[in-house]
Design a protein around this motif. Structure first.
Motif, PDB file in Angstrom:
ATOM      1  N   MET A  41       7.742 -41.207 -51.232  1.00 24.99           N
ATOM      2  CA  MET A  41       6.692 -42.210 -51.315  1.00 24.99           C
ATOM      3  C   MET A  41       7.128 -43.477 -50.578  1.00 24.99           C
ATOM      4  O   MET A  41       8.230 -43.961 -50.759  1.00 24.99           O
ATOM      5  CB  MET A  41       6.409 -42.526 -52.781  1.00 24.99           C
ATOM      6  N   ARG A  42       6.248 -44.007 -49.772  1.00 26.61           N
ATOM      7  CA  ARG A  42       6.537 -45.239 -49.033  1.00 26.61           C
ATOM      8  C   ARG A  42       6.424 -46.438 -49.956  1.00 26.61           C
ATOM      9  O   ARG A  42       5.601 -46.469 -50.860  1.00 26.61           O
ATOM     10  CB  ARG A  42       5.536 -45.431 -47.901  1.00 26.61           C
ATOM     11  N   SER A  43       7.244 -47.436 -49.677  1.00 28.54           N
ATOM     12  CA  SER A  43       7.111 -48.662 -50.452  1.00 28.54           C
ATOM     13  C   SER A  43       6.011 -49.526 -49.836  1.00 28.54           C
ATOM     14  O   SER A  43       5.827 -49.556 -48.626  1.00 28.54           O
ATOM     15  CB  SER A  43       8.432 -49.421 -50.485  1.00 28.54           C
ATOM     16  N   ARG A  44       5.293 -50.187 -50.699  1.00 29.29           N
ATOM     17  CA  ARG A  44       4.209 -51.073 -50.268  1.00 29.29           C
ATOM     18  C   ARG A  44       4.805 -52.434 -49.938  1.00 29.29           C
ATOM     19  O   ARG A  44       5.433 -53.061 -50.794  1.00 29.29           O
ATOM     20  CB  ARG A  44       3.193 -51.194 -51.397  1.00 29.29           C
ATOM     21  N   LEU A  45       4.619 -52.881 -48.715  1.00 27.76           N
ATOM     22  CA  LEU A  45       5.153 -54.174 -48.291  1.00 27.76           C
ATOM     23  C   LEU A  45       4.143 -55.290 -48.540  1.00 27.76           C
ATOM     24  O   LEU A  45       2.942 -55.095 -48.369  1.00 27.76           O
ATOM     25  CB  LEU A  45       5.511 -54.147 -46.810  1.00 27.76           C
ATOM     26  N   ARG A  46       4.659 -56.439 -48.904  1.00 24.95           N
ATOM     27  CA  ARG A  46       3.856 -57.661 -49.039  1.00 24.95           C
ATOM     28  C   ARG A  46       4.055 -58.438 -47.744  1.00 24.95           C
ATOM     29  O   ARG A  46       5.168 -58.847 -47.429  1.00 24.95           O
ATOM     30  CB  ARG A  46       4.331 -58.455 -50.250  1.00 24.95           C
ATOM     31  N   ILE A  47       2.971 -58.633 -46.974  1.00 21.41           N
ATOM     32  CA  ILE A  47       3.076 -59.117 -45.598  1.00 21.41           C
ATOM     33  C   ILE A  47       2.282 -60.403 -45.385  1.00 21.41           C
ATOM     34  O   ILE A  47       1.165 -60.542 -45.870  1.00 21.41           O
ATOM     35  CB  ILE A  47       2.558 -58.038 -44.619  1.00 21.41           C
ATOM     36  N   VAL A  48       2.875 -61.319 -44.616  1.00 21.49           N
ATOM     37  CA  VAL A  48       2.149 -62.464 -44.061  1.00 21.49           C
ATOM     38  C   VAL A  48       2.068 -62.213 -42.561  1.00 21.49           C
ATOM     39  O   VAL A  48       3.074 -61.909 -41.919  1.00 21.49           O
ATOM     40  CB  VAL A  48       2.857 -63.800 -44.364  1.00 21.49           C
ATOM     41  N   LEU A  49       0.867 -62.331 -42.025  1.00 19.12           N
ATOM     42  CA  LEU A  49       0.602 -62.043 -40.615  1.00 19.12           C
ATOM     43  C   LEU A  49       0.138 -63.320 -39.916  1.00 19.12           C
ATOM     44  O   LEU A  49      -0.709 -64.044 -40.447  1.00 19.12           O
ATOM     45  CB  LEU A  49      -0.489 -60.975 -40.522  1.00 19.12           C
ATOM     46  N   ALA A  50       0.693 -63.574 -38.735  1.00 19.48           N
ATOM     47  CA  ALA A  50       0.280 -64.738 -37.945  1.00 19.48           C
ATOM     48  C   ALA A  50      -0.044 -64.299 -36.527  1.00 19.48           C
ATOM     49  O   ALA A  50       0.807 -63.749 -35.827  1.00 19.48           O
ATOM     50  CB  ALA A  50       1.379 -65.794 -37.936  1.00 19.48           C
ATOM     51  N   GLU A  51      -1.274 -64.526 -36.127  1.00 19.08           N
ATOM     52  CA  GLU A  51      -1.751 -64.193 -34.777  1.00 19.08           C
ATOM     53  C   GLU A  51      -2.941 -65.091 -34.485  1.00 19.08           C
ATOM     54  O   GLU A  51      -3.859 -65.178 -35.288  1.00 19.08           O
ATOM     55  CB  GLU A  51      -2.155 -62.714 -34.725  1.00 19.08           C
ATOM     56  N   ASP A  52      -2.924 -65.787 -33.336  1.00 18.71           N
ATOM     57  CA  ASP A  52      -4.006 -66.717 -33.039  1.00 18.71           C
ATOM     58  C   ASP A  52      -5.254 -66.042 -32.485  1.00 18.71           C
ATOM     59  O   ASP A  52      -6.343 -66.598 -32.565  1.00 18.71           O
ATOM     60  CB  ASP A  52      -3.534 -67.845 -32.116  1.00 18.71           C
ATOM     61  N   ALA A  53      -5.154 -64.834 -31.958  1.00 22.33           N
ATOM     62  CA  ALA A  53      -6.326 -64.112 -31.461  1.00 22.33           C
ATOM     63  C   ALA A  53      -7.015 -63.439 -32.655  1.00 22.33           C
ATOM     64  O   ALA A  53      -6.471 -62.510 -33.258  1.00 22.33           O
ATOM     65  CB  ALA A  53      -5.916 -63.076 -30.429  1.00 22.33           C
ATOM     66  N   VAL A  54      -8.202 -63.920 -32.991  1.00 20.51           N
ATOM     67  CA  VAL A  54      -8.891 -63.504 -34.211  1.00 20.51           C
ATOM     68  C   VAL A  54      -9.124 -62.000 -34.270  1.00 20.51           C
ATOM     69  O   VAL A  54      -8.861 -61.368 -35.307  1.00 20.51           O
ATOM     70  CB  VAL A  54     -10.232 -64.263 -34.372  1.00 20.51           C
ATOM     71  N   LEU A  55      -9.610 -61.396 -33.203  1.00 16.51           N
ATOM     72  CA  LEU A  55      -9.892 -59.962 -33.227  1.00 16.51           C
ATOM     73  C   LEU A  55      -8.624 -59.133 -33.434  1.00 16.51           C
ATOM     74  O   LEU A  55      -8.621 -58.167 -34.198  1.00 16.51           O
ATOM     75  CB  LEU A  55     -10.609 -59.525 -31.952  1.00 16.51           C
ATOM     76  N   LEU A  56      -7.546 -59.514 -32.781  1.00 17.64           N
ATOM     77  CA  LEU A  56      -6.281 -58.815 -32.967  1.00 17.64           C
ATOM     78  C   LEU A  56      -5.763 -59.001 -34.388  1.00 17.64           C
ATOM     79  O   LEU A  56      -5.309 -58.047 -35.034  1.00 17.64           O
ATOM     80  CB  LEU A  56      -5.249 -59.301 -31.947  1.00 17.64           C
ATOM     81  N   ARG A  57      -5.847 -60.225 -34.891  1.00 21.78           N
ATOM     82  CA  ARG A  57      -5.393 -60.514 -36.259  1.00 21.78           C
ATOM     83  C   ARG A  57      -6.149 -59.665 -37.270  1.00 21.78           C
ATOM     84  O   ARG A  57      -5.563 -59.015 -38.135  1.00 21.78           O
ATOM     85  CB  ARG A  57      -5.547 -62.004 -36.563  1.00 21.78           C
ATOM     86  N   GLU A  58      -7.468 -59.625 -37.161  1.00 21.29           N
ATOM     87  CA  GLU A  58      -8.279 -58.854 -38.111  1.00 21.29           C
ATOM     88  C   GLU A  58      -8.023 -57.356 -37.976  1.00 21.29           C
ATOM     89  O   GLU A  58      -8.007 -56.630 -38.970  1.00 21.29           O
ATOM     90  CB  GLU A  58      -9.759 -59.179 -37.930  1.00 21.29           C
ATOM     91  N   GLY A  59      -7.811 -56.887 -36.750  1.00 21.60           N
ATOM     92  CA  GLY A  59      -7.491 -55.480 -36.545  1.00 21.60           C
ATOM     93  C   GLY A  59      -6.154 -55.100 -37.170  1.00 21.60           C
ATOM     94  O   GLY A  59      -6.022 -54.039 -37.789  1.00 21.60           O
ATOM     95  N   LEU A  60      -5.163 -55.978 -37.036  1.00 24.56           N
ATOM     96  CA  LEU A  60      -3.861 -55.726 -37.643  1.00 24.56           C
ATOM     97  C   LEU A  60      -3.948 -55.728 -39.165  1.00 24.56           C
ATOM     98  O   LEU A  60      -3.314 -54.892 -39.824  1.00 24.56           O
ATOM     99  CB  LEU A  60      -2.847 -56.758 -37.162  1.00 24.56           C
ATOM    100  N   VAL A  61      -4.723 -56.647 -39.721  1.00 19.46           N
ATOM    101  CA  VAL A  61      -4.908 -56.680 -41.175  1.00 19.46           C
ATOM    102  C   VAL A  61      -5.492 -55.350 -41.646  1.00 19.46           C
ATOM    103  O   VAL A  61      -4.994 -54.741 -42.608  1.00 19.46           O
ATOM    104  CB  VAL A  61      -5.815 -57.858 -41.602  1.00 19.46           C
ATOM    105  N   HIS A  62      -6.527 -54.896 -40.978  1.00 22.04           N
ATOM    106  CA  HIS A  62      -7.172 -53.638 -41.349  1.00 22.04           C
ATOM    107  C   HIS A  62      -6.182 -52.472 -41.267  1.00 22.04           C
ATOM    108  O   HIS A  62      -6.107 -51.632 -42.174  1.00 22.04           O
ATOM    109  CB  HIS A  62      -8.379 -53.383 -40.443  1.00 22.04           C
ATOM    110  N   LEU A  63      -5.418 -52.409 -40.192  1.00 22.53           N
ATOM    111  CA  LEU A  63      -4.461 -51.332 -40.000  1.00 22.53           C
ATOM    112  C   LEU A  63      -3.375 -51.349 -41.081  1.00 22.53           C
ATOM    113  O   LEU A  63      -3.040 -50.310 -41.655  1.00 22.53           O
ATOM    114  CB  LEU A  63      -3.833 -51.450 -38.609  1.00 22.53           C
ATOM    115  N   LEU A  64      -2.833 -52.511 -41.349  1.00 20.77           N
ATOM    116  CA  LEU A  64      -1.788 -52.623 -42.370  1.00 20.77           C
ATOM    117  C   LEU A  64      -2.306 -52.220 -43.752  1.00 20.77           C
ATOM    118  O   LEU A  64      -1.625 -51.505 -44.501  1.00 20.77           O
ATOM    119  CB  LEU A  64      -1.227 -54.046 -42.398  1.00 20.77           C
ATOM    120  N   GLN A  65      -3.509 -52.664 -44.080  1.00 17.09           N
ATOM    121  CA  GLN A  65      -4.092 -52.312 -45.369  1.00 17.09           C
ATOM    122  C   GLN A  65      -4.391 -50.816 -45.440  1.00 17.09           C
ATOM    123  O   GLN A  65      -4.212 -50.196 -46.487  1.00 17.09           O
ATOM    124  CB  GLN A  65      -5.348 -53.131 -45.631  1.00 17.09           C
TER     125      GLN A  65
END
Length: 85
Positions: A1-25
Motif C-alpha cells: 500500500m502506498r503512503s498518502r503524502l500531504r503536499i503543498v504545490l506552488a506553480e504560477d501557471a493556473v492551468l498547470l497548477r490545477e492539472g497537477l492538483v487533480h493528478l496528485l489527488q
C-alpha cells in the motif's frame, strides 16, 4: 500500500497548477494548498508542515528563483524533516 503524502504545490501557471492538483489527488495524495507565488508558498508551508513541497522555481513576484529557497527556509525543525535542493 502506498503512503498518502500531504503536499503543498506552488506553480504560477493556473492551468498547470490545477492539472497537477487533480493528478496528485487522483493518485490518492492530499493537496493541502496550491498557490501561485513565493510568499504564498512560504506561508502555506509554514502553516501546513507538508510531507512534500512541489514548486516551480521562477515565480512571482520577481520571476527569478523565489521557489528555490522557500521550501528549505520553511522546513520544520523536527528530526524527521528533510530538505533537498
Amino acid at each position: 500500500m502506498r503512503s498518502r503524502l500531504r503536499i503543498v504545490l506552488a506553480e504560477d501557471a493556473v492551468l498547470l497548477r490545477e492539472g497537477l492538483v487533480h493528478l496528485l489527488q487522483r493518485f490518492g495524495h492530499q493537496v493541502l494548498a496550491a498557490v501561485g507565488d513565493g510568499p504564498s508558498l512560504l506561508a502555506a508551508a509554514r502553516e501546513h508542515r507538508p510531507d512534500l513541497v512541489i514548486t516551480d522555481v521562477r515565480m512571482p513576484p520577481g520571476q527569478t528563483d523565489e521557489g528555490w529557497g522557500l521550501p528549505a527556509d520553511s522546513s520544520p525543525s523536527s528530526p524527521d524533516s528533510r530538505a533537498s535542493s
